[in-house]
Write a protein that holds these residues in place. Structure first.
Motif, PDB file in Angstrom:
ATOM      1  N   LEU A  33       0.831  -1.209   0.000  1.00 22.73           N
ATOM      2  CA  LEU A  33       0.000   0.000   0.000  1.00 22.73           C
ATOM      3  C   LEU A  33       0.862   1.254   0.000  1.00 22.73           C
ATOM      4  N   THR A  34       1.926   1.254   0.796  1.00 22.05           N
ATOM      5  CA  THR A  34       2.792   2.429   0.889  1.00 22.05           C
ATOM      6  C   THR A  34       3.492   2.699  -0.437  1.00 22.05           C
ATOM      7  N   VAL A  35       3.930   1.645  -1.126  1.00 25.91           N
ATOM      8  CA  VAL A  35       4.550   1.821  -2.442  1.00 25.91           C
ATOM      9  C   VAL A  35       3.560   2.478  -3.394  1.00 25.91           C
ATOM     10  N   LEU A  36       2.335   1.956  -3.433  1.00 27.70           N
ATOM     11  CA  LEU A  36       1.324   2.540  -4.317  1.00 27.70           C
ATOM     12  C   LEU A  36       1.041   3.993  -3.935  1.00 27.70           C
ATOM     13  N   ALA A  37       0.978   4.259  -2.626  1.00 27.60           N
ATOM     14  CA  ALA A  37       0.676   5.617  -2.171  1.00 27.60           C
ATOM     15  C   ALA A  37       1.773   6.598  -2.573  1.00 27.60           C
ATOM     16  N   LEU A  38       3.035   6.184  -2.436  1.00 29.53           N
ATOM     17  CA  LEU A  38       4.130   7.080  -2.807  1.00 29.53           C
ATOM     18  C   LEU A  38       4.162   7.313  -4.317  1.00 29.53           C
ATOM     19  N   LEU A  39       3.869   6.280  -5.095  1.00 32.34           N
ATOM     20  CA  LEU A  39       3.834   6.448  -6.545  1.00 32.34           C
ATOM     21  C   LEU A  39       2.614   7.256  -6.978  1.00 32.34           C
ATOM     22  N   HIS A  40       1.650   7.403  -6.101  1.00 33.83           N
ATOM     23  CA  HIS A  40       0.495   8.252  -6.384  1.00 33.83           C
ATOM     24  C   HIS A  40       0.937   9.704  -6.581  1.00 33.83           C
ATOM     25  N   TYR A  41       2.002  10.107  -5.880  1.00 35.66           N
ATOM     26  CA  TYR A  41       2.477  11.493  -5.952  1.00 35.66           C
ATOM     27  C   TYR A  41       3.386  11.732  -7.149  1.00 35.66           C
ATOM     28  N   ARG A  42       4.264  10.754  -7.415  1.00 34.44           N
ATOM     29  CA  ARG A  42       5.141  10.913  -8.576  1.00 34.44           C
ATOM     30  C   ARG A  42       5.851   9.596  -8.864  1.00 34.44           C
ATOM     31  N   PRO A  43       6.323   9.407 -10.095  1.00 32.08           N
ATOM     32  CA  PRO A  43       7.088   8.190 -10.412  1.00 32.08           C
ATOM     33  C   PRO A  43       8.381   8.152  -9.606  1.00 32.08           C
ATOM     34  N   LEU A  44       8.793   6.942  -9.215  1.00 28.00           N
ATOM     35  CA  LEU A  44       9.985   6.772  -8.385  1.00 28.00           C
ATOM     36  C   LEU A  44      10.695   5.478  -8.745  1.00 28.00           C
ATOM     37  N   HIS A  45      11.994   5.443  -8.475  1.00 28.48           N
ATOM     38  CA  HIS A  45      12.719   4.179  -8.538  1.00 28.48           C
ATOM     39  C   HIS A  45      12.730   3.580  -7.131  1.00 28.48           C
ATOM     40  N   PRO A  46      13.040   2.297  -6.979  1.00 25.18           N
ATOM     41  CA  PRO A  46      12.957   1.652  -5.657  1.00 25.18           C
ATOM     42  C   PRO A  46      13.748   2.368  -4.572  1.00 25.18           C
ATOM     43  N   TYR A  47      14.938   2.858  -4.906  1.00 25.46           N
ATOM     44  CA  TYR A  47      15.717   3.571  -3.889  1.00 25.46           C
ATOM     45  C   TYR A  47      14.981   4.827  -3.428  1.00 25.46           C
ATOM     46  N   GLY A  48      14.325   5.517  -4.364  1.00 31.28           N
ATOM     47  CA  GLY A  48      13.559   6.707  -4.011  1.00 31.28           C
ATOM     48  C   GLY A  48      12.388   6.364  -3.108  1.00 31.28           C
ATOM     49  N   VAL A  49      11.754   5.223  -3.353  1.00 30.35           N
ATOM     50  CA  VAL A  49      10.659   4.771  -2.491  1.00 30.35           C
ATOM     51  C   VAL A  49      11.188   4.531  -1.079  1.00 30.35           C
TER      52      VAL A  49
END
Length: 201
Positions: free
Chosen positions: A12-28
């Motif tokens: 859920l947290t991964v999806l939520a963070l990608l809701h704001y902007r595209p990211l690579h795994p390290y950025g997540v």
């Protein structure tokens, strides 16, 4: 055909963070720590994050947006949220908020077997837990103060507020049990315990 994926706090947290902007795994992973979400999401091992991202990708909830290449870091895959991922994240949030889930943490299981210890040791270990909870409370208070000083809106700190309330309640309850053990208000007899055990056979 996409592969179904089960909900989890990390997914859920991964999806939520990608809701704001595209990211690579390290950025997540970096944002989880920067935003204090490691208090509610277990991302201690990077491998678990990559496995979660792989599952979300296989399920069609996220997709590769681009691959970044730079001289200072290895190749990084940037992910973005899909429409299905956006809908799934909202459905997961609704369910997790509305429906209490029966979980099986260690502490209640240990309490159910507390009688393995003599009374003096019960007092000792529960006293240690109360002290550890006090340290957690101090850390949560410091975190809430720091986030407040940064000007973050309260809605971004609700999980920390919840953790503080739960931790404070547990600390008070543990101390009450320790007091009851010390004063003799919490009593039992071996005969009564054996009779209770025999009744179940």
């Amino acid at each position: 055909m996409s592969t179904p994926v089960r909900s989890s706090p990390l997914a859920l947290t991964v999806l939520a963070l990608l809701h704001y902007r595209p990211l690579h795994p390290y950025g997540v992973q970096r944002l989880i720590k920067e935003w204090g979400k490691e208090q509610v999401v277990n991302v201690g091992q990077r491998a678990s994050l990559y496995r979660t991202i792989d599952r979300l990708s296989a399920a069609g909830l996220i997709a590769v947006r681009q691959t970044e290449r730079g001289s200072q870091y290895p190749e990084r895959t940037v992910y973005e949220l899909t429409a299905a991922g956006r809908d799934t994240a909202r459905a997961w949030v609704r369910e997790m908020l509305a429906v209490p889930k029966r979980e099986f943490p260690e502490f209640p299981a240990a309490l159910s077997n507390l009688l393995l210890l003599p009374r003096e040791e019960m007092v000792e270990v529960l006293g240690e837990r109360a002290e550890a909870l006090d340290r957690e409370l101090a850390g949560l208070d410091a975190s809430l103060r720091a986030e407040g000083e940064r000007g973050l809106p309260r809605v971004t700190m609700l999980e920390a507020e919840y953790l503080r309330a739960v931790t404070a309640a547990e600390a008070a309850w543990v101390r009450s049990v320790v007091d009851d053990l010390r004063t003799g208000r919490l009593t039992w007899t071996e005969e009564a315990l054996r009779a209770f055990g025999d009744a179940g056979t």
